[in-house]
Design an enzyme around this catalytic site. Sequence first.
Site, PDB file in Angstrom:
ATOM      1  N   ALA A   1       0.855  -1.179   0.000  1.00  8.23           N
ATOM      2  CA  ALA A   1       0.000   0.000   0.000  1.00  8.23           C
ATOM      3  C   ALA A   1       0.893   1.232   0.000  1.00  8.23           C
ATOM      4  O   ALA A   1       2.047   1.174   0.432  1.00  8.23           O
ATOM      5  CB  ALA A   1      -0.900  -0.023   1.229  1.00  8.23           C
TER       6      ALA A   1
ATOM      7  N   GLY B   1       0.361  -4.934   0.996  1.00  7.50           N
ATOM      8  CA  GLY B   1      -0.867  -5.027   0.217  1.00  7.50           C
ATOM      9  C   GLY B   1      -0.649  -5.687  -1.138  1.00  7.50           C
ATOM     10  O   GLY B   1      -1.586  -6.284  -1.699  1.00  7.50           O
TER      11      GLY B   1
ATOM     12  N   GLU C   1      -0.862  -9.255  -0.426  1.00 10.06           N
ATOM     13  CA  GLU C   1      -2.264  -9.573  -0.113  1.00 10.06           C
ATOM     14  C   GLU C   1      -3.119  -9.615  -1.377  1.00 10.06           C
ATOM     15  O   GLU C   1      -3.983 -10.479  -1.537  1.00 10.06           O
ATOM     16  CB  GLU C   1      -2.810  -8.539   0.885  1.00 10.06           C
ATOM     17  CG  GLU C   1      -2.141  -8.685   2.243  1.00 10.06           C
ATOM     18  CD  GLU C   1      -2.489  -7.569   3.208  1.00 10.06           C
ATOM     19  OE1 GLU C   1      -2.343  -6.381   2.838  1.00 10.06           O
ATOM     20  OE2 GLU C   1      -2.933  -7.873   4.330  1.00 10.06           O
TER      21      GLU C   1
ATOM     22  N   GLU D   1       4.662  -4.994   7.199  1.00  8.53           N
ATOM     23  CA  GLU D   1       3.915  -3.902   7.846  1.00  8.53           C
ATOM     24  C   GLU D   1       4.410  -3.578   9.245  1.00  8.53           C
ATOM     25  O   GLU D   1       4.374  -2.423   9.676  1.00  8.53           O
ATOM     26  CB  GLU D   1       2.412  -4.248   7.914  1.00  8.53           C
ATOM     27  CG  GLU D   1       1.680  -4.150   6.599  1.00  8.53           C
ATOM     28  CD  GLU D   1       1.706  -5.437   5.784  1.00  8.53           C
ATOM     29  OE1 GLU D   1       2.554  -6.319   6.076  1.00  8.53           O
ATOM     30  OE2 GLU D   1       0.900  -5.562   4.860  1.00  8.53           O
TER      31      GLU D   1
HETATM   32  N1  CO8 Z   1       4.509   3.189  -0.857  1.00  7.78           N
HETATM   33  C1  CO8 Z   1       4.875   4.336  -1.474  1.00  7.78           C
HETATM   34  N2  CO8 Z   1       5.989   4.456  -2.232  1.00  7.78           N
HETATM   35  C2  CO8 Z   1       6.753   3.360  -2.381  1.00  7.78           C
HETATM   36  C3  CO8 Z   1       6.438   2.137  -1.774  1.00  7.78           C
HETATM   37  C4  CO8 Z   1       5.234   2.067  -0.997  1.00  7.78           C
HETATM   38  N3  CO8 Z   1       4.817   0.924  -0.408  1.00  7.78           N
HETATM   39  N4  CO8 Z   1       7.390   1.235  -2.105  1.00  7.78           N
HETATM   40  C5  CO8 Z   1       8.267   1.874  -2.882  1.00  7.78           C
HETATM   41  N5  CO8 Z   1       7.893   3.163  -3.047  1.00  7.78           N
HETATM   42  C6  CO8 Z   1       8.569   4.198  -3.817  1.00  7.78           C
HETATM   43  C7  CO8 Z   1       9.780   4.734  -3.088  1.00  7.78           C
HETATM   44  O1  CO8 Z   1       9.402   5.711  -2.138  1.00  7.78           O
HETATM   45  C8  CO8 Z   1      10.595   5.293  -4.227  1.00  7.78           C
HETATM   46  O2  CO8 Z   1      10.046   6.514  -4.597  1.00  7.78           O
HETATM   47  P1  CO8 Z   1      11.031   7.822  -4.733  1.00  7.78           P
HETATM   48  O3  CO8 Z   1      11.963   7.458  -5.837  1.00  7.78           O
HETATM   49  O4  CO8 Z   1      10.073   8.912  -5.082  1.00  7.78           O
HETATM   50  O5  CO8 Z   1      11.703   7.965  -3.435  1.00  7.78           O
HETATM   51  C9  CO8 Z   1      10.306   4.309  -5.369  1.00  7.78           C
HETATM   52  O6  CO8 Z   1       9.097   3.638  -5.014  1.00  7.78           O
HETATM   53  C10 CO8 Z   1      11.388   3.262  -5.546  1.00  7.78           C
HETATM   54  O7  CO8 Z   1      11.569   2.640  -4.300  1.00  7.78           O
HETATM   55  P2  CO8 Z   1      13.009   2.412  -3.627  1.00  7.78           P
HETATM   56  O8  CO8 Z   1      13.937   3.507  -4.045  1.00  7.78           O
HETATM   57  O9  CO8 Z   1      12.805   2.212  -2.174  1.00  7.78           O
HETATM   58  O10 CO8 Z   1      13.428   1.047  -4.364  1.00  7.78           O
HETATM   59  P3  CO8 Z   1      14.443  -0.042  -3.809  1.00  7.78           P
HETATM   60  O11 CO8 Z   1      14.669  -0.960  -4.968  1.00  7.78           O
HETATM   61  O12 CO8 Z   1      15.622   0.580  -3.170  1.00  7.78           O
HETATM   62  O13 CO8 Z   1      13.645  -0.821  -2.653  1.00  7.78           O
HETATM   63  C11 CO8 Z   1      11.716  -1.895  -1.709  1.00  7.78           C
HETATM   64  C12 CO8 Z   1      12.517  -1.576  -2.979  1.00  7.78           C
HETATM   65  C13 CO8 Z   1      12.520  -2.819  -0.791  1.00  7.78           C
HETATM   66  C14 CO8 Z   1      10.437  -2.612  -2.132  1.00  7.78           C
HETATM   67  C15 CO8 Z   1      11.405  -0.604  -0.922  1.00  7.78           C
HETATM   68  O14 CO8 Z   1      10.844   0.330  -1.827  1.00  7.78           O
HETATM   69  C16 CO8 Z   1      10.431  -0.777   0.216  1.00  7.78           C
HETATM   70  O15 CO8 Z   1      10.799  -1.257   1.257  1.00  7.78           O
HETATM   71  N6  CO8 Z   1       9.152  -0.378   0.005  1.00  7.78           N
HETATM   72  C17 CO8 Z   1       8.149  -0.427   1.020  1.00  7.78           C
HETATM   73  C18 CO8 Z   1       7.671  -1.860   1.235  1.00  7.78           C
HETATM   74  C19 CO8 Z   1       6.624  -1.921   2.328  1.00  7.78           C
HETATM   75  O16 CO8 Z   1       6.848  -1.613   3.464  1.00  7.78           O
HETATM   76  N7  CO8 Z   1       5.387  -2.360   1.952  1.00  7.78           N
HETATM   77  C20 CO8 Z   1       4.297  -2.501   2.864  1.00  7.78           C
HETATM   78  C21 CO8 Z   1       3.504  -1.243   2.909  1.00  7.78           C
HETATM   79  S1  CO8 Z   1       2.236  -1.276   4.149  1.00  7.78           S
HETATM   80  C22 CO8 Z   1       0.998  -2.157   3.418  1.00  7.78           C
HETATM   81  O17 CO8 Z   1       1.087  -2.608   2.311  1.00  7.78           O
HETATM   82  C23 CO8 Z   1      -0.231  -2.317   4.223  1.00  7.78           C
HETATM   83  C24 CO8 Z   1      -1.300  -3.074   3.415  1.00  7.78           C
HETATM   84  C25 CO8 Z   1      -2.622  -2.676   3.942  1.00  7.78           C
HETATM   85  C26 CO8 Z   1      -3.699  -2.933   2.891  1.00  7.78           C
HETATM   86  C27 CO8 Z   1      -4.866  -2.172   3.324  1.00  7.78           C
HETATM   87  C28 CO8 Z   1      -6.006  -2.228   2.366  1.00  7.78           C
HETATM   88  C29 CO8 Z   1      -7.277  -2.496   3.064  1.00  7.78           C
END
Ligand code: CO8
Length: 257
Positions: A66, A108, A111, A131
Site C-alpha cells: 500500500a 498489500g 495480499e 507492515e
Molecule cells: N509506498 C509508497 N511508495 C513506495 C512504496 C510504498 N509501499 N514502495 C516503494 N515506493 C517508492 C519509493 O518511495 C521510491 O520513490 P522515490 O523514488 O520517489 O523515493 C520508489 O518507489 C522506488 O523505491 P526504492 O527507491 O525504495 O526502491 P528499492 O529498490 O531501493 O527498494 C523496496 C525496494 C525494498 C520494495 C522498498 O521500496 C520498500 O521497502 N518499500 C516499502 C515496502 C513496504 O513496506 N510495503 C508494505 C507497505 S504497508 C501495506 O502494504 C499495508 C497493506 C494494507 C492494505 C490495506 C487495504 C485495506
Amino acid sequence: MAYEMILTETPVPGVGLVRLNRPQALNALNAQITREIFDALEAFDKDDTIGAIVLTGSDKAFAAGADIKQMSETNAVAMMSDDFTDWSRMSRITKPIIGAISGWALGGGCEMAMMCDMLVASESAKFGQPEVKLGIIPGAGGTQRLTRAVGKAVAMEVMLGDRNLTAAEALAGGLVNRVYPVETYLQEAINLAAKVASMPRVAVRLIKQAVNKAEELGLTEGLDFEKRNFYLAFATEDKTEGMKAFVEKRQPQWKNR
Ligand code: CO8
C-alpha cells in the site's frame, strides 16, 4: 474506460489482462490505482468474451505494498470510510484471476496476489508482509491468507521476522502454482488463463465459488455447498453437450450456459 495507473488488454481471445502501471512507485497501491484495478476486473468480469483474467505488474514489482506516503497522512476514521480499504470488490469477481507475479509483492501487494485464484511467479518474485516495520499490521488478508497458505510458523516469521519468501519457497509452501524465468512467466500465466477460458464458463464459475468456500466453511457445510453447485451444473446446456461429446468421441462445443 480510461485508466491512468493501469493498462488493460486482451492478449489472446478469452483472456483479459490488467497490468499495474505505476513504475515510479513500484506499483504502490494508492486509492486511485486500487479503484482502477477493481474497475478493470469488474469490467472483464462482465464481458462475455472473457473467460479468465490475468493480473500483473512489472518484472521489477507486482506491487511494493500500500502507498506509505498516502497512508502516512491518513487516520483510522478516514480509513474506515474510505473505499480503499474495501477489497471485497475483488473477492466478488466471478471469473478466475491468475496473478502473474515478478519482483516485489509486499504488504498489500502480497495480499492482492493472494486474492488471485492461481499464481504464476517469476524466479525473482519476493513475497513479504513487512507492515510491522511501519508500526501497523497487514490489513487486506495477510494474517489470514498467508497463514492458511504456508502455515502458522512460516507466516509468523514473514510477518514478525522481516523475512520475504523467495519464489522457490512460495512454490514449496503452496503459495504459488508455478515458477518460470522472468522472460516467460507472463506468457505462461496467459497460457494458463487461456486454458481456463476454454472451459465451460458456468462450471468454471461454480468450481471457483465452491473452492473459495473451502477456505471459509467447515467440511459438512462445504460439501453441502459443493453438492448444490453440482446439481446446478446439471441444469446447464454445457453439461448436456459435454457428456454427449464424450459419448460421441468428439470435442464439445461450449455455449457457456
Ligand atoms: N509506498 C509508497 N511508495 C513506495 C512504496 C510504498 N509501499 N514502495 C516503494 N515506493 C517508492 C519509493 O518511495 C521510491 O520513490 P522515490 O523514488 O520517489 O523515493 C520508489 O518507489 C522506488 O523505491 P526504492 O527507491 O525504495 O526502491 P528499492 O529498490 O531501493 O527498494 C523496496 C525496494 C525494498 C520494495 C522498498 O521500496 C520498500 O521497502 N518499500 C516499502 C515496502 C513496504 O513496506 N510495503 C508494505 C507497505 S504497508 C501495506 O502494504 C499495508 C497493506 C494494507 C492494505 C490495506 C487495504 C485495506
